[in-house]
Design an enzyme around this catalytic site. Sequence first.
Site, short mmCIF file in Angstrom:
data_model
loop_
_atom_site.label_atom_id
_atom_site.label_comp_id
_atom_site.label_asym_id
_atom_site.label_seq_id
_atom_site.Cartn_x
_atom_site.Cartn_y
_atom_site.Cartn_z
CB CYS A 131 9.70 -8.05 -23.97
SG CYS A 131 10.67 -7.22 -25.25
CG HIS A 251 8.97 -10.11 -28.83
ND1 HIS A 251 8.56 -9.18 -29.75
CD2 HIS A 251 9.64 -9.42 -27.86
CE1 HIS A 251 8.97 -7.97 -29.36
NE2 HIS A 251 9.62 -8.10 -28.22
#
Length: 348
Positions: A131, A251
């Site tokens: 990711c 994130h």
Amino acid sequence: MNQNGYHVAVVGATGAVGQQMIQTLLKENFPIRKLSLLSSARSAGKIVEINGQEIAIQEAKPESFEGVDIALFSAGGSVSKELAPEAVKRGAIVVDNTSAFRMDTDIPLVVPEVNEADLHQHNGIIANPNCSTIQMVVALEPVRQKYGLKKVIVSTYQAVSGAGAAAIQELMDQTKAILNEESYDPAILPVKSDKNHYQIAFNAIPQIDKFQDNGYTYEEMKMINETKKIMHLPELQVSATCVRLPVAVGHSESVYFEVEAEGVSANDIKALLKDAPGVILQDDPENQIYPMPADCVGKNDVFVGRIRKDIDEDRGFHMWVVSDNLLKGAAWNSVQIAESLVKLGLVK
């Protein structure tokens, strides 16, 4: 369901990423003739309602993939290692969201905005990158194309959802316990299978995945190795420090990069990224506009801001990159790969 569509299977359908895969397939109107939801024996038999249709979750077995065209996997590396080859034997193309196959030389590691053409080399399995790697390379690829890329140093600030639904629950439970002055017992973070577990609420943990012999964590080495493979730059200098923050989803990354070209300005980089595929530029310091994880939840894009030239290195730049790790970092990138397979005529 679309009678002219494809038979799609989602493996790990009850997990956080599996659920996002299902929602994303529907949201993006992916052409589905039949949807098979596969999971562990523990979840088999559960009924879920999708678009008014009740679908029973089945146990993932080799025979589950008979007639499947595309299988999206997000059920852990051991499941992928066991079942992905079985799915391919039965004619399915596998898009795998685990780290099981990412660094295999004969398996493409794909971010469609960066290296969609690599899909032509697939032998039945396509790996979805980590990711944190995905959002960084989406932001860096336009720079590489126009100005070249020499060095990347990234520090990540990663959401707990990257460690699964249980980690989100641990964050919530710890936060409530601390606010209520109650005791708590960390059990999941930084790594469930590691020796020690630490508080994540009101804290920052500089460990994601286990440490390797070189002092880097496995997550950091994923970012280093995957970036080189995706961008076809084996000589690129890459270093990473990965940190877990008490954020549920989204994130963030502080990325330092050096270009090969001379005379590039911060405004040149901003202009480039303003029109880059999959990127939304949010860069207006005067009005305090920059990407934040709270604003990216539920969105497919990679958000970039705080672009500025390094004070000491003329070819060096800094930027701040944010994305929903469950979407662009996992489910959306997987569905994008499936869309690219259809667009390129690579699905039967």
